[in-house]
Design an enzyme around this catalytic site. Structure first.
Site, PDB file in Angstrom:
ATOM      1  N   ALA A 119       0.795  -1.217   0.000  1.00 30.91           N
ATOM      2  CA  ALA A 119       0.000   0.000   0.000  1.00 30.91           C
ATOM      3  C   ALA A 119       0.836   1.279   0.000  1.00 30.91           C
ATOM      4  O   ALA A 119       0.291   2.372   0.153  1.00 30.91           O
ATOM      5  CB  ALA A 119      -0.939  -0.006   1.204  1.00 30.91           C
ATOM      6  N   ASN A 175       0.508  -3.818   8.110  1.00 28.06           N
ATOM      7  CA  ASN A 175       1.508  -4.541   7.313  1.00 28.06           C
ATOM      8  C   ASN A 175       2.576  -3.597   6.765  1.00 28.06           C
ATOM      9  O   ASN A 175       3.745  -3.959   6.667  1.00 28.06           O
ATOM     10  CB  ASN A 175       0.816  -5.236   6.135  1.00 28.06           C
ATOM     11  CG  ASN A 175      -0.038  -6.396   6.603  1.00 28.06           C
ATOM     12  OD1 ASN A 175       0.449  -7.321   7.233  1.00 28.06           O
ATOM     13  ND2 ASN A 175      -1.325  -6.330   6.313  1.00 28.06           N
ATOM     14  N   HIS A 203      -0.861   7.080   4.005  1.00 26.48           N
ATOM     15  CA  HIS A 203       0.405   6.681   4.640  1.00 26.48           C
ATOM     16  C   HIS A 203       1.422   7.789   4.383  1.00 26.48           C
ATOM     17  O   HIS A 203       1.684   8.131   3.227  1.00 26.48           O
ATOM     18  CB  HIS A 203       0.936   5.373   4.049  1.00 26.48           C
ATOM     19  CG  HIS A 203       0.044   4.202   4.280  1.00 26.48           C
ATOM     20  ND1 HIS A 203      -0.165   3.637   5.515  1.00 26.48           N
ATOM     21  CD2 HIS A 203      -0.697   3.469   3.419  1.00 26.48           C
ATOM     22  CE1 HIS A 203      -0.986   2.613   5.412  1.00 26.48           C
ATOM     23  NE2 HIS A 203      -1.343   2.495   4.151  1.00 26.48           N
TER      24      HIS A 203
HETATM   25  N1  NAD Z   1       1.309  -5.311   2.612  1.00 24.53           N
HETATM   26  C1  NAD Z   1       0.337  -4.438   2.374  1.00 24.53           C
HETATM   27  O1  NAD Z   1       0.584  -3.255   2.113  1.00 24.53           O
HETATM   28  C2  NAD Z   1      -1.091  -4.900   2.409  1.00 24.53           C
HETATM   29  C3  NAD Z   1      -2.076  -4.110   1.819  1.00 24.53           C
HETATM   30  C4  NAD Z   1      -3.382  -4.580   1.780  1.00 24.53           C
HETATM   31  C5  NAD Z   1      -3.712  -5.796   2.373  1.00 24.53           C
HETATM   32  N2  NAD Z   1      -2.742  -6.514   3.002  1.00 24.53           N
HETATM   33  C6  NAD Z   1      -3.065  -7.795   3.638  1.00 24.53           C
HETATM   34  O2  NAD Z   1      -3.361  -8.737   2.614  1.00 24.53           O
HETATM   35  C7  NAD Z   1      -4.313  -9.689   3.094  1.00 24.53           C
HETATM   36  C8  NAD Z   1      -5.481  -9.780   2.102  1.00 24.53           C
HETATM   37  O3  NAD Z   1      -6.161  -8.538   2.043  1.00 24.53           O
HETATM   38  P1  NAD Z   1      -7.684  -8.477   1.552  1.00 24.53           P
HETATM   39  O4  NAD Z   1      -8.103  -7.062   1.579  1.00 24.53           O
HETATM   40  O5  NAD Z   1      -7.825  -9.251   0.284  1.00 24.53           O
HETATM   41  O6  NAD Z   1      -8.423  -9.243   2.737  1.00 24.53           O
HETATM   42  P2  NAD Z   1      -9.882  -9.870   2.716  1.00 24.53           P
HETATM   43  O7  NAD Z   1     -10.302  -9.944   4.142  1.00 24.53           O
HETATM   44  O8  NAD Z   1     -10.758  -9.168   1.740  1.00 24.53           O
HETATM   45  O9  NAD Z   1      -9.647 -11.369   2.157  1.00 24.53           O
HETATM   46  C9  NAD Z   1      -8.881 -12.330   2.843  1.00 24.53           C
HETATM   47  C10 NAD Z   1      -9.399 -13.706   2.420  1.00 24.53           C
HETATM   48  O10 NAD Z   1      -8.495 -14.685   2.942  1.00 24.53           O
HETATM   49  C11 NAD Z   1      -9.251 -15.726   3.553  1.00 24.53           C
HETATM   50  N3  NAD Z   1      -8.434 -16.311   4.629  1.00 24.53           N
HETATM   51  C12 NAD Z   1      -8.083 -15.746   5.797  1.00 24.53           C
HETATM   52  N4  NAD Z   1      -7.324 -16.593   6.521  1.00 24.53           N
HETATM   53  C13 NAD Z   1      -7.205 -17.715   5.772  1.00 24.53           C
HETATM   54  C14 NAD Z   1      -6.537 -18.968   5.966  1.00 24.53           C
HETATM   55  N5  NAD Z   1      -5.881 -19.243   7.097  1.00 24.53           N
HETATM   56  N6  NAD Z   1      -6.595 -19.893   4.983  1.00 24.53           N
HETATM   57  C15 NAD Z   1      -7.283 -19.636   3.828  1.00 24.53           C
HETATM   58  N7  NAD Z   1      -7.939 -18.490   3.594  1.00 24.53           N
HETATM   59  C16 NAD Z   1      -7.909 -17.535   4.564  1.00 24.53           C
HETATM   60  C17 NAD Z   1     -10.523 -15.068   4.067  1.00 24.53           C
HETATM   61  O11 NAD Z   1     -11.577 -16.013   4.199  1.00 24.53           O
HETATM   62  C18 NAD Z   1     -10.798 -14.030   2.978  1.00 24.53           C
HETATM   63  O12 NAD Z   1     -11.610 -14.541   1.940  1.00 24.53           O
HETATM   64  C19 NAD Z   1      -4.737  -9.215   4.488  1.00 24.53           C
HETATM   65  O13 NAD Z   1      -4.013  -9.915   5.495  1.00 24.53           O
HETATM   66  C20 NAD Z   1      -4.337  -7.746   4.499  1.00 24.53           C
HETATM   67  O14 NAD Z   1      -4.049  -7.267   5.804  1.00 24.53           O
HETATM   68  C21 NAD Z   1      -1.438  -6.108   3.008  1.00 24.53           C
END
Ligand code: NAD
Length: 252
Positions: A119, A175, A203
């Site tokens: 992000a 994150n 950010h």
């Molecule tokens: N690094 C970054 O800058 C950054 C930016 C955005 C999101 N993220 C992270 O990326 C991840 C995904 O984001 P999102 O917006 O798509 O989230 P989201 O909540 O829309 O989707 C996550 C999906 O993963 C599934 N899930 C969760 N734990 C699981 C497991 N143990 N096994 C299988 N499936 C599982 C959930 O059921 C859900 O469908 C999140 O952890 C979020 O914090 C990181």
């Protein structure tokens, strides 16, 4: 062209599934079966409802877009199955012991772990902190109260401290701080604010060192399906995947 397995079929998963012209999705897995089915239909991937079957699939790399818990649980197995790994829930790597173990597993398996810029912008050149002192590294994140599950009628500071402490309180939202620390090779001072009047996650990264100083402000468009996630994060994963095979490597 590489083929990927998608671990996590939420908001980021949707964006990836809609861009198979950039990278084909061979297999998808999510603990919520209906989400895996939906994404499988969008991108024509094989749908799995359990991890052991998923990880045996015919693909080269797993894109984790699920949760910190999913990284802790599955990352080692992904590497041991001879597949590279993109980790978006980079907060999982705040735990130094886990990070070290995972790194060793990757080394032994001859695989690589990729951390996308997510992000923010500017992660690439912050890596100079690994060879030249960065004296100050501050991340100020501002989000809507709703995206943190908080009620607030005016702008307020909800957390100030290190990234490791912040991730314990707000595991889904910080994150970026952990990614910054891993890039720069030092701890970041983190401030997390909520503001009911903003419509974009913001950010602000400030760093000072022997190189000079930088001030970056990123105002992210929230994803329509999930206001806590920035569209930029999904785009950064797609860009990473698009460039994996490119002999010209830019900005590392
Ligand atoms: N690094 C970054 O800058 C950054 C930016 C955005 C999101 N993220 C992270 O990326 C991840 C995904 O984001 P999102 O917006 O798509 O989230 P989201 O909540 O829309 O989707 C996550 C999906 O993963 C599934 N899930 C969760 N734990 C699981 C497991 N143990 N096994 C299988 N499936 C599982 C959930 O059921 C859900 O469908 C999140 O952890 C979020 O914090 C990181």
């Amino acid at each position: 062209m590489i083929r990927i397995g998608l671990l996590g079929c939420g908001n980021v998963g949707h964006v990836i599934a809609r861009h198979t012209e950039i990278v084909p999705v061979a297999a998808v897995y999510d603990t919520v079966g209906s989400r895996a089915n939906e994404i499988g239909e969008i991108c024509g991937a094989a749908v799995f409802h359990d991890f052991p079957a998923f990880i045996e699939g015919d693909f080269d790399l797993v894109v984790e877009a699920a949760s910190v818990e999913a990284v802790r649980r599955y990352a080692g197995e992904v590497l041991e199955h001879g597949k590279d790994l993109v980790i978006l829930s980079v907060g999982a790597l705040a735990d130094a012991e886990f990070r070290h173990q995972l790194s060793e597993t990757a080394r032994k398996a001859g695989r690589r772990i990729y951390i996308p810029s997510g992000a923010i912008i500017g992660l690439d050149n912050l890596k100079i902190g690994q060879i030249s002192e960065i004296r100050k590294l501050v991340l100020k994140t501002t989000k809507s109260p709703a995206s943190l599950g908080i009620e607030a009628s005016e702008k307020m500071l909800v957390f100030k401290g290190t990234a490791a402490d912040c991730i314990r309180h707000f595991p889904k939202n910080i994150n970026v701080a952990v990614a910054l620390e891993l890039a720069a090779g030092r701890e970041a001072d983190v401030e997390l604010w909520v503001d009911p009047d903003i419509d974009r996650n913001m950010h602000e990264v400030c760093a000072e060192g022997e190189f000079g100083d930088i001030h970056i402000t990123v105002r992210n468009t929230p994803s329509p399906d999930n206001p806590a996630t920035s569209y930029l994060a999904a785009l950064s994963v797609l860009t990473l995947l698009k460039n994996l095979d490119n002999p010209i490597v830019i900005g590392t």
